[in-house]
Design a protein around this motif. Structure first.
Motif, PDB file in Angstrom:
ATOM      1  N   VAL A   1       0.534  -1.421  -0.195  1.00 28.13           N
ATOM      2  CA  VAL A   1      -0.420   0.038   0.082  1.00 28.13           C
ATOM      3  C   VAL A   1       1.209   1.065  -0.117  1.00 28.13           C
ATOM      4  O   VAL A   1       0.360   1.890  -1.038  1.00 28.13           O
ATOM      5  CB  VAL A   1      -0.982   0.202   0.743  1.00 28.13           C
ATOM      6  CG1 VAL A   1      -1.895   1.235   1.224  1.00 28.13           C
ATOM      7  CG2 VAL A   1      -1.613  -1.198   1.298  1.00 28.13           C
ATOM      8  N   TYR A   2       2.328   1.383   0.861  1.00 27.90           N
ATOM      9  CA  TYR A   2       2.672   2.459   0.723  1.00 27.90           C
ATOM     10  C   TYR A   2       3.508   2.559  -0.879  1.00 27.90           C
ATOM     11  O   TYR A   2       3.590   3.885  -0.897  1.00 27.90           O
ATOM     12  CB  TYR A   2       4.010   2.560   1.866  1.00 27.90           C
ATOM     13  CG  TYR A   2       3.093   3.193   3.871  1.00 27.90           C
ATOM     14  CD1 TYR A   2       2.660   3.755   3.773  1.00 27.90           C
ATOM     15  CD2 TYR A   2       3.145   1.548   4.163  1.00 27.90           C
ATOM     16  CE1 TYR A   2       3.248   4.546   4.806  1.00 27.90           C
ATOM     17  CE2 TYR A   2       2.548   2.184   5.773  1.00 27.90           C
ATOM     18  CZ  TYR A   2       1.835   3.654   6.407  1.00 27.90           C
ATOM     19  OH  TYR A   2       2.106   3.702   7.001  1.00 27.90           O
ATOM     20  N   ARG A   3       4.306   1.269  -0.892  1.00 27.26           N
ATOM     21  CA  ARG A   3       4.483   1.786  -2.251  1.00 27.26           C
ATOM     22  C   ARG A   3       3.571   2.416  -3.558  1.00 27.26           C
ATOM     23  O   ARG A   3       4.355   3.125  -4.299  1.00 27.26           O
ATOM     24  CB  ARG A   3       5.058  -0.026  -2.314  1.00 27.26           C
ATOM     25  CG  ARG A   3       5.627   0.288  -3.904  1.00 27.26           C
ATOM     26  CD  ARG A   3       6.663  -1.385  -4.193  1.00 27.26           C
ATOM     27  NE  ARG A   3       6.082  -2.133  -4.074  1.00 27.26           N
ATOM     28  CZ  ARG A   3       5.569  -3.247  -3.193  1.00 27.26           C
ATOM     29  NH1 ARG A   3       6.854  -2.660  -2.079  1.00 27.26           N
ATOM     30  NH2 ARG A   3       5.015  -4.381  -3.487  1.00 27.26           N
TER      31      ARG A   3
ATOM     32  N   ASP B   1       0.298   6.712   1.128  1.00 28.54           N
ATOM     33  CA  ASP B   1      -0.588   7.825   2.396  1.00 28.54           C
ATOM     34  C   ASP B   1      -1.510   7.518   2.082  1.00 28.54           C
ATOM     35  O   ASP B   1      -2.437   7.789   1.363  1.00 28.54           O
ATOM     36  CB  ASP B   1       0.123   9.025   2.913  1.00 28.54           C
ATOM     37  CG  ASP B   1       0.267  10.171   1.410  1.00 28.54           C
ATOM     38  OD1 ASP B   1      -0.961  10.109   0.665  1.00 28.54           O
ATOM     39  OD2 ASP B   1       0.946  11.401   2.044  1.00 28.54           O
ATOM     40  N   VAL B   2      -2.152   7.867   3.271  1.00 31.05           N
ATOM     41  CA  VAL B   2      -3.944   7.922   2.711  1.00 31.05           C
ATOM     42  C   VAL B   2      -4.701   8.935   2.029  1.00 31.05           C
ATOM     43  O   VAL B   2      -6.096   9.092   1.451  1.00 31.05           O
ATOM     44  CB  VAL B   2      -4.020   8.956   4.706  1.00 31.05           C
ATOM     45  CG1 VAL B   2      -5.833   9.124   4.645  1.00 31.05           C
ATOM     46  CG2 VAL B   2      -4.039   7.806   5.672  1.00 31.05           C
ATOM     47  N   GLY B   3      -3.709  10.444   1.824  1.00 33.77           N
ATOM     48  CA  GLY B   3      -4.196  10.865   0.524  1.00 33.77           C
ATOM     49  C   GLY B   3      -4.216  10.455  -0.392  1.00 33.77           C
ATOM     50  O   GLY B   3      -4.814  10.982  -1.501  1.00 33.77           O
ATOM     51  N   GLY B   4      -3.193   9.541  -1.066  1.00 33.48           N
ATOM     52  CA  GLY B   4      -3.027   8.824  -2.023  1.00 33.48           C
ATOM     53  C   GLY B   4      -4.316   7.602  -2.625  1.00 33.48           C
ATOM     54  O   GLY B   4      -4.513   7.587  -3.611  1.00 33.48           O
ATOM     55  N   LEU B   5      -4.535   7.416  -1.599  1.00 28.86           N
ATOM     56  CA  LEU B   5      -5.731   6.162  -1.169  1.00 28.86           C
ATOM     57  C   LEU B   5      -6.836   6.962  -1.669  1.00 28.86           C
ATOM     58  O   LEU B   5      -7.489   6.308  -2.104  1.00 28.86           O
ATOM     59  CB  LEU B   5      -5.705   5.662   0.331  1.00 28.86           C
ATOM     60  CG  LEU B   5      -4.625   4.661   0.981  1.00 28.86           C
ATOM     61  CD1 LEU B   5      -4.621   4.194   1.751  1.00 28.86           C
ATOM     62  CD2 LEU B   5      -4.758   3.452  -0.519  1.00 28.86           C
TER      63      LEU B   5
ATOM     64  N   LEU C   1     -16.110  11.783   1.760  1.00 24.69           N
ATOM     65  CA  LEU C   1     -15.316  11.539   0.769  1.00 24.69           C
ATOM     66  C   LEU C   1     -15.162  13.150   0.216  1.00 24.69           C
ATOM     67  O   LEU C   1     -14.240  14.335   0.597  1.00 24.69           O
ATOM     68  CB  LEU C   1     -15.851  11.165  -0.143  1.00 24.69           C
ATOM     69  CG  LEU C   1     -15.240   9.879  -0.707  1.00 24.69           C
ATOM     70  CD1 LEU C   1     -15.659   8.568  -1.970  1.00 24.69           C
ATOM     71  CD2 LEU C   1     -14.110   8.912  -0.936  1.00 24.69           C
ATOM     72  N   ILE C   2     -16.433  14.226   0.621  1.00 22.04           N
ATOM     73  CA  ILE C   2     -16.190  15.299   0.623  1.00 22.04           C
ATOM     74  C   ILE C   2     -15.996  15.980   1.691  1.00 22.04           C
ATOM     75  O   ILE C   2     -14.979  16.908   1.596  1.00 22.04           O
ATOM     76  CB  ILE C   2     -18.097  15.842   0.335  1.00 22.04           C
ATOM     77  CG1 ILE C   2     -18.353  15.546  -0.659  1.00 22.04           C
ATOM     78  CG2 ILE C   2     -17.970  17.384   0.564  1.00 22.04           C
ATOM     79  CD1 ILE C   2     -20.231  16.249  -1.276  1.00 22.04           C
ATOM     80  N   ALA C   3     -16.243  15.060   3.027  1.00 19.40           N
ATOM     81  CA  ALA C   3     -15.303  15.990   4.455  1.00 19.40           C
ATOM     82  C   ALA C   3     -13.797  15.927   4.064  1.00 19.40           C
ATOM     83  O   ALA C   3     -12.774  16.680   4.595  1.00 19.40           O
ATOM     84  CB  ALA C   3     -15.547  15.552   5.125  1.00 19.40           C
ATOM     85  N   ALA C   4     -13.425  14.526   3.503  1.00 21.75           N
ATOM     86  CA  ALA C   4     -12.246  14.115   3.599  1.00 21.75           C
ATOM     87  C   ALA C   4     -10.975  14.995   2.270  1.00 21.75           C
ATOM     88  O   ALA C   4      -9.868  15.119   3.008  1.00 21.75           O
ATOM     89  CB  ALA C   4     -11.627  12.438   2.813  1.00 21.75           C
ATOM     90  N   SER C   5     -12.273  15.877   1.570  1.00 20.84           N
ATOM     91  CA  SER C   5     -10.874  16.371   0.852  1.00 20.84           C
ATOM     92  C   SER C   5     -10.568  17.736   1.215  1.00 20.84           C
ATOM     93  O   SER C   5      -9.883  18.686   0.287  1.00 20.84           O
ATOM     94  CB  SER C   5     -11.745  16.784  -0.360  1.00 20.84           C
ATOM     95  OG  SER C   5     -13.015  17.475  -0.586  1.00 20.84           O
ATOM     96  N   PHE C   6     -11.341  18.826   2.112  1.00 18.77           N
ATOM     97  CA  PHE C   6     -10.766  19.517   2.640  1.00 18.77           C
ATOM     98  C   PHE C   6      -9.514  18.888   4.325  1.00 18.77           C
ATOM     99  O   PHE C   6      -9.309  20.566   4.472  1.00 18.77           O
ATOM    100  CB  PHE C   6     -12.263  20.073   3.711  1.00 18.77           C
ATOM    101  CG  PHE C   6     -13.343  20.635   2.794  1.00 18.77           C
ATOM    102  CD1 PHE C   6     -12.806  21.967   2.549  1.00 18.77           C
ATOM    103  CD2 PHE C   6     -14.222  20.038   2.366  1.00 18.77           C
ATOM    104  CE1 PHE C   6     -14.440  22.334   1.444  1.00 18.77           C
ATOM    105  CE2 PHE C   6     -15.738  20.026   2.275  1.00 18.77           C
ATOM    106  CZ  PHE C   6     -15.655  21.880   1.382  1.00 18.77           C
ATOM    107  N   ARG C   7      -9.081  18.237   4.242  1.00 25.40           N
ATOM    108  CA  ARG C   7      -8.417  17.876   4.892  1.00 25.40           C
ATOM    109  C   ARG C   7      -7.307  17.185   4.164  1.00 25.40           C
ATOM    110  O   ARG C   7      -6.121  16.787   4.661  1.00 25.40           O
ATOM    111  CB  ARG C   7      -8.820  16.096   6.223  1.00 25.40           C
ATOM    112  CG  ARG C   7      -9.992  16.246   6.840  1.00 25.40           C
ATOM    113  CD  ARG C   7      -9.638  17.884   8.007  1.00 25.40           C
ATOM    114  NE  ARG C   7      -8.771  17.233   8.409  1.00 25.40           N
ATOM    115  CZ  ARG C   7      -8.818  16.305   9.467  1.00 25.40           C
ATOM    116  NH1 ARG C   7     -10.636  16.147   9.446  1.00 25.40           N
ATOM    117  NH2 ARG C   7      -8.479  15.594  10.263  1.00 25.40           N
ATOM    118  N   SER C   8      -6.863  16.272   2.657  1.00 24.47           N
ATOM    119  CA  SER C   8      -5.978  16.668   1.908  1.00 24.47           C
ATOM    120  C   SER C   8      -5.950  16.943   0.612  1.00 24.47           C
ATOM    121  O   SER C   8      -7.235  16.791  -0.299  1.00 24.47           O
ATOM    122  CB  SER C   8      -6.474  14.421   1.775  1.00 24.47           C
ATOM    123  OG  SER C   8      -5.816  14.390   0.081  1.00 24.47           O
ATOM    124  N   GLU C   9      -4.701  17.378   0.564  1.00 23.59           N
ATOM    125  CA  GLU C   9      -4.958  18.222  -0.787  1.00 23.59           C
ATOM    126  C   GLU C   9      -4.980  17.220  -2.353  1.00 23.59           C
ATOM    127  O   GLU C   9      -5.061  17.212  -2.960  1.00 23.59           O
ATOM    128  CB  GLU C   9      -3.263  18.660  -0.680  1.00 23.59           C
ATOM    129  CG  GLU C   9      -3.316  19.293  -2.407  1.00 23.59           C
ATOM    130  CD  GLU C   9      -4.315  20.691  -2.038  1.00 23.59           C
ATOM    131  OE1 GLU C   9      -4.314  20.597  -4.130  1.00 23.59           O
ATOM    132  OE2 GLU C   9      -4.862  21.188  -1.607  1.00 23.59           O
TER     133      GLU C   9
END
Length: 213
Positions: A64-66, A70-74, A120-128
């Motif tokens: 997953v890391y490779r 990170d979480v943003g990439g997921l 997902l909408i909420a997460a978009s405010f936390r991860s660029e």
């Protein structure tokens, strides 16, 4: 318009399709993205970790890391994957009907359990990374929905100068305002009411493309 598990926007063609992995790589991606949605729905952005996703997906965390870093990439890949579908807007035979059907889809997606679309909408405010992917997703959905306005112009329901983006945003905005900002319970009458208001305004020329000054 739907988002993962639930793009309206702008002129121009849709972006070129992204290459899709096959075989084992595709299966691993599907398992991981399903795990992201499940973890996000259960624990929200703050509880989403690479380790939890890897464990739920049954893959090594190094994998997953490779691939996702990170979480943003997921989250970004979940949103990008949502744009790989063959969704198209409904064709009811009238502008008002099409807009109402779109709004019904939005309300259904926002009210689904677990609350994936909301998360997902909420997460978009936390991860660029998620924010950029969210913008790509909405851009795609708006582009696909332009056909709703094109059909209405052909039927004589709208002036040829109607700006599709402005109309689509105006028609769907009340759904997000009530469901996301005000957090009110789903209103069975809202999708049709918002659609009728936007359709009447559009027919009167409220969303005409501004001419040169």
């Amino acid at each position: 318009m739907t988002s993962p598990d639930a793009r309206p926007e702008g002129a121009g063609g849709a972006p070129p399709p992204r290459p899709r992995p096959g075989g084992r790589t595709a299966r691993t991606r599907a398992q991981v993205l399903d795990a992201v949605l499940a973890e996000l729905g259960e624990h929200g952005y703050d509880g989403l970790t690479v380790e939890a996703v890897a464990a739920r997906a049954g893959v090594h965390r190094a994998t997953v890391y490779r691939r996702w870093s990170d979480v943003g990439g997921l989250l970004a890949d979940v949103l990008d994957a949502a744009g790989d579908d063959d969704w198209s807007p409904p064709d009811t035979g009238s502008l008002e009907g099409d807009l109402a059907a779109l709004n019904e889809e939005i309300q259904t997606a926002m009210g689904a359990e677990p609350p994936i679309m909301e998360a997902l909408i909420a997460a978009s405010f936390r991860s660029e990374k998620a924010a950029r992917a969210q913008r790509r997703l909405w851009e795609d959905r708006y582009t696909r929905c332009e056909i709703v306005v094109t059909r209405a112009v052909r039927r004589g329901e709208l002036p040829p100068s109607t700006d599709a983006r402005r109309l689509l945003v105006a028609a769907t905005a009340p759904m997000y305002h009530h469901l996301v900002l005000l957090r009110t319970a789903p209103d069975p009458g809202l999708p049709a009411h918002a659609a009728r208001t936007a359709a009447l305004a559009a027919a009167a020329g409220a969303f005409g493309v501004p001419g040169p000054e």
